[in-house]
Write a protein that holds these residues in place. Structure first.
Motif, mmCIF file in Angstrom:
data_model
loop_
_atom_site.group_PDB
_atom_site.id
_atom_site.type_symbol
_atom_site.label_atom_id
_atom_site.label_comp_id
_atom_site.label_asym_id
_atom_site.label_seq_id
_atom_site.Cartn_x
_atom_site.Cartn_y
_atom_site.Cartn_z
ATOM 1 N N LYS A 108 43.200 -28.990 -65.351
ATOM 2 C CA LYS A 108 44.272 -28.963 -64.912
ATOM 3 C C LYS A 108 45.443 -28.868 -65.927
ATOM 4 C CE LYS A 108 43.495 -32.767 -61.566
ATOM 5 N NZ LYS A 108 44.117 -33.990 -61.061
ATOM 6 N N ASP A 109 46.511 -28.365 -65.367
ATOM 7 C CA ASP A 109 47.956 -28.037 -66.418
ATOM 8 C C ASP A 109 47.820 -29.116 -67.423
ATOM 9 O OD1 ASP A 109 48.033 -26.390 -64.431
ATOM 10 O OD2 ASP A 109 50.304 -26.925 -64.193
ATOM 11 N N ASP A 110 47.778 -30.499 -67.405
ATOM 12 C CA ASP A 110 47.801 -31.343 -68.298
ATOM 13 C C ASP A 110 46.463 -31.782 -69.016
ATOM 14 O OD1 ASP A 110 45.889 -32.940 -66.237
ATOM 15 O OD2 ASP A 110 47.530 -34.602 -66.234
ATOM 16 N N GLY A 111 45.605 -30.935 -68.925
ATOM 17 C CA GLY A 111 44.298 -31.034 -69.666
ATOM 18 C C GLY A 111 43.127 -32.065 -68.971
ATOM 19 N N THR A 112 43.400 -32.444 -67.693
ATOM 20 C CA THR A 112 42.455 -33.350 -67.048
ATOM 21 C C THR A 112 41.434 -32.571 -66.658
ATOM 22 O OG1 THR A 112 44.271 -34.940 -66.504
ATOM 23 C CG2 THR A 112 42.033 -34.893 -65.334
ATOM 24 N N ILE A 113 40.373 -32.896 -66.796
ATOM 25 C CA ILE A 113 38.954 -32.212 -66.502
ATOM 26 C C ILE A 113 38.621 -32.428 -64.802
ATOM 27 C CG2 ILE A 113 36.355 -32.009 -66.626
ATOM 28 C CD1 ILE A 113 36.446 -32.799 -69.472
ATOM 29 N N VAL A 114 38.647 -31.393 -64.303
ATOM 30 C CA VAL A 114 38.489 -31.310 -62.852
ATOM 31 C C VAL A 114 36.833 -31.616 -62.496
ATOM 32 C CG1 VAL A 114 38.439 -30.132 -60.610
ATOM 33 C CG2 VAL A 114 40.474 -30.055 -62.424
ATOM 34 N N ASN A 115 36.211 -30.808 -63.274
ATOM 35 C CA ASN A 115 34.718 -30.673 -62.910
ATOM 36 C C ASN A 115 34.195 -29.953 -64.061
ATOM 37 O OD1 ASN A 115 35.674 -28.493 -61.186
ATOM 38 N ND2 ASN A 115 33.737 -27.597 -61.206
ATOM 39 N N VAL A 116 32.884 -30.214 -64.370
ATOM 40 C CA VAL A 116 32.085 -29.595 -65.595
ATOM 41 C C VAL A 116 30.941 -28.841 -64.829
ATOM 42 C CG1 VAL A 116 30.785 -29.922 -67.701
ATOM 43 C CG2 VAL A 116 32.877 -31.070 -67.122
ATOM 44 N N ASP A 117 30.466 -27.658 -65.339
ATOM 45 C CA ASP A 117 29.318 -26.857 -64.752
ATOM 46 C C ASP A 117 28.728 -26.331 -65.719
ATOM 47 O OD1 ASP A 117 27.523 -26.152 -62.705
ATOM 48 O OD2 ASP A 117 29.054 -24.900 -61.933
ATOM 49 N N ASP A 118 27.259 -26.619 -65.885
ATOM 50 C CA ASP A 118 26.407 -25.998 -66.905
ATOM 51 C C ASP A 118 26.024 -24.311 -66.410
ATOM 52 O OD1 ASP A 118 26.197 -28.010 -68.575
ATOM 53 O OD2 ASP A 118 24.331 -28.695 -67.662
ATOM 54 N N MET A 119 25.937 -23.499 -67.184
ATOM 55 C CA MET A 119 25.861 -21.915 -66.873
ATOM 56 C C MET A 119 24.486 -21.431 -67.612
ATOM 57 S SD MET A 119 29.969 -21.001 -66.523
ATOM 58 C CE MET A 119 30.278 -20.795 -68.272
ATOM 59 N N LYS A 147 29.016 -35.833 -75.160
ATOM 60 C CA LYS A 147 30.169 -36.626 -75.511
ATOM 61 C C LYS A 147 30.706 -37.425 -74.320
ATOM 62 C CE LYS A 147 30.487 -33.891 -79.043
ATOM 63 N NZ LYS A 147 29.082 -33.627 -79.784
ATOM 64 N N ASN A 148 30.042 -37.637 -73.205
ATOM 65 C CA ASN A 148 30.312 -38.318 -72.180
ATOM 66 C C ASN A 148 31.667 -38.102 -71.651
ATOM 67 O OD1 ASN A 148 27.983 -39.877 -71.657
ATOM 68 N ND2 ASN A 148 28.742 -41.108 -73.616
ATOM 69 N N LEU A 149 32.074 -36.722 -71.461
ATOM 70 C CA LEU A 149 33.129 -36.098 -71.059
ATOM 71 C C LEU A 149 32.953 -35.549 -69.583
ATOM 72 C CD1 LEU A 149 34.618 -34.672 -74.414
ATOM 73 C CD2 LEU A 149 35.331 -36.748 -73.234
ATOM 74 N N GLY A 150 33.660 -36.069 -68.647
ATOM 75 C CA GLY A 150 33.410 -35.701 -67.308
ATOM 76 C C GLY A 150 34.864 -35.654 -66.636
ATOM 77 N N PRO A 151 34.690 -35.381 -65.341
ATOM 78 C CA PRO A 151 36.251 -35.400 -64.617
ATOM 79 C C PRO A 151 36.904 -36.634 -64.985
ATOM 80 C CG PRO A 151 34.233 -34.826 -62.933
ATOM 81 C CD PRO A 151 33.470 -35.269 -64.277
ATOM 82 N N GLY A 152 38.225 -36.144 -65.164
ATOM 83 C CA GLY A 152 39.182 -37.617 -65.338
ATOM 84 C C GLY A 152 39.452 -37.654 -66.877
ATOM 85 N N ALA A 153 38.405 -37.103 -67.620
ATOM 86 C CA ALA A 153 38.558 -37.209 -69.164
ATOM 87 C C ALA A 153 39.786 -36.203 -69.489
ATOM 88 C CB ALA A 153 37.445 -36.940 -69.858
ATOM 89 N N LYS A 154 40.542 -36.122 -70.580
ATOM 90 C CA LYS A 154 41.598 -35.231 -71.002
ATOM 91 C C LYS A 154 41.405 -34.561 -72.209
ATOM 92 C CE LYS A 154 45.551 -36.687 -68.542
ATOM 93 N NZ LYS A 154 47.081 -36.875 -68.559
ATOM 94 N N ILE A 155 41.475 -33.213 -72.298
ATOM 95 C CA ILE A 155 41.641 -32.308 -73.540
ATOM 96 C C ILE A 155 43.081 -32.216 -73.764
ATOM 97 C CG2 ILE A 155 40.909 -30.027 -74.279
ATOM 98 C CD1 ILE A 155 38.418 -31.790 -73.315
ATOM 99 N N SER A 156 43.306 -32.418 -75.206
ATOM 100 C CA SER A 156 44.701 -32.276 -75.592
ATOM 101 C C SER A 156 44.964 -31.167 -76.690
ATOM 102 C CB SER A 156 45.331 -33.501 -76.105
ATOM 103 O OG SER A 156 44.550 -34.172 -76.977
ATOM 104 N N GLY A 157 46.107 -30.814 -76.825
ATOM 105 C CA GLY A 157 46.405 -29.549 -77.643
ATOM 106 C C GLY A 157 46.311 -28.315 -76.840
ATOM 107 N N LEU A 158 46.327 -28.278 -75.776
ATOM 108 C CA LEU A 158 46.431 -27.126 -74.879
ATOM 109 C C LEU A 158 47.683 -26.223 -75.028
ATOM 110 C CD1 LEU A 158 44.950 -28.489 -71.463
ATOM 111 C CD2 LEU A 158 43.854 -26.952 -73.449
#
Length: 160
Positions: A108-119, A147-158
């Motif tokens: 999302k705009d604030d860096g919140t992970i919506v979903n993660v997918d393997d490709m 890293k146990n990062l999924g939906p709801g986790a945040k990425i900062s520095g965007l």
């Protein structure tokens, strides 16, 4: 003699035309090859996910987003590619011409992970966010899971 000269002239013209056509056919391929950015050609940004630091190359133009990580053979463990879009949208991804197995986090705009997918490499399968997103972050496959990062986790520095 005139007949032979005309045939030779015709052959010479055909050969010249064929050579020119061959050069023209190669020109777009050569131009396309020159447009392929290499690691280090993209601007970078440092992101964080909790205590984990990420060095992300930034794909913020249409051309950069189209290329992404295509043609790469390897990527450092905490490196990735951040795709930045002007507006929130349902931006889907595929792995055509991409040799690396990747995981993608839709943000999302604030860096919140919506979903993660393997490709999987070299596939045309669509990988889409569950809601409109502004950013997508590709990392080596399994990075988010380990890293146990999924939906709801945040990425900062965007970048804004």
């Amino acid at each position: 003699m005139i007949r032979i000269s005309r045939q030779l002239a015709s052959l010479a013209a055909s050969t010249t035309f064929a050579a020119a056509a061959a050069v023209m056919a190669l020109a777009p391929a050569t131009a396309a090859a020159q447009r392929i950015k290499q690691p280090g050609d993209f601007p970078t940004v440092q992101l964080s996910a909790g205590m984990f630091l990420i060095k992300a190359e930034v794909a913020a133009t249409e051309a950069d987003r189209e290329q992404g990580l295509m043609y790469r053979q390897k990527m450092a463990p905490n490196a990735g590619m951040l795709f930045v879009f002007e507006n929130r949208a349902m931006n889907c991804f595929w792995m055509r011409n991409t040799d690396l197995p990747l995981s993608i986090a839709f943000l999302k705009d604030d860096g919140t992970i919506v979903n993660v997918d393997d490709m999987a490499p070299q596939t045309d399968d669509n990988h889409c966010p569950r809601e409109p997103i502004r950013y997508a972050l590709e990392m080596n496959q399994g990075w988010f899971k380990t890293k146990n990062l999924g939906p709801g986790a945040k990425i900062s520095g965007l970048p804004k």
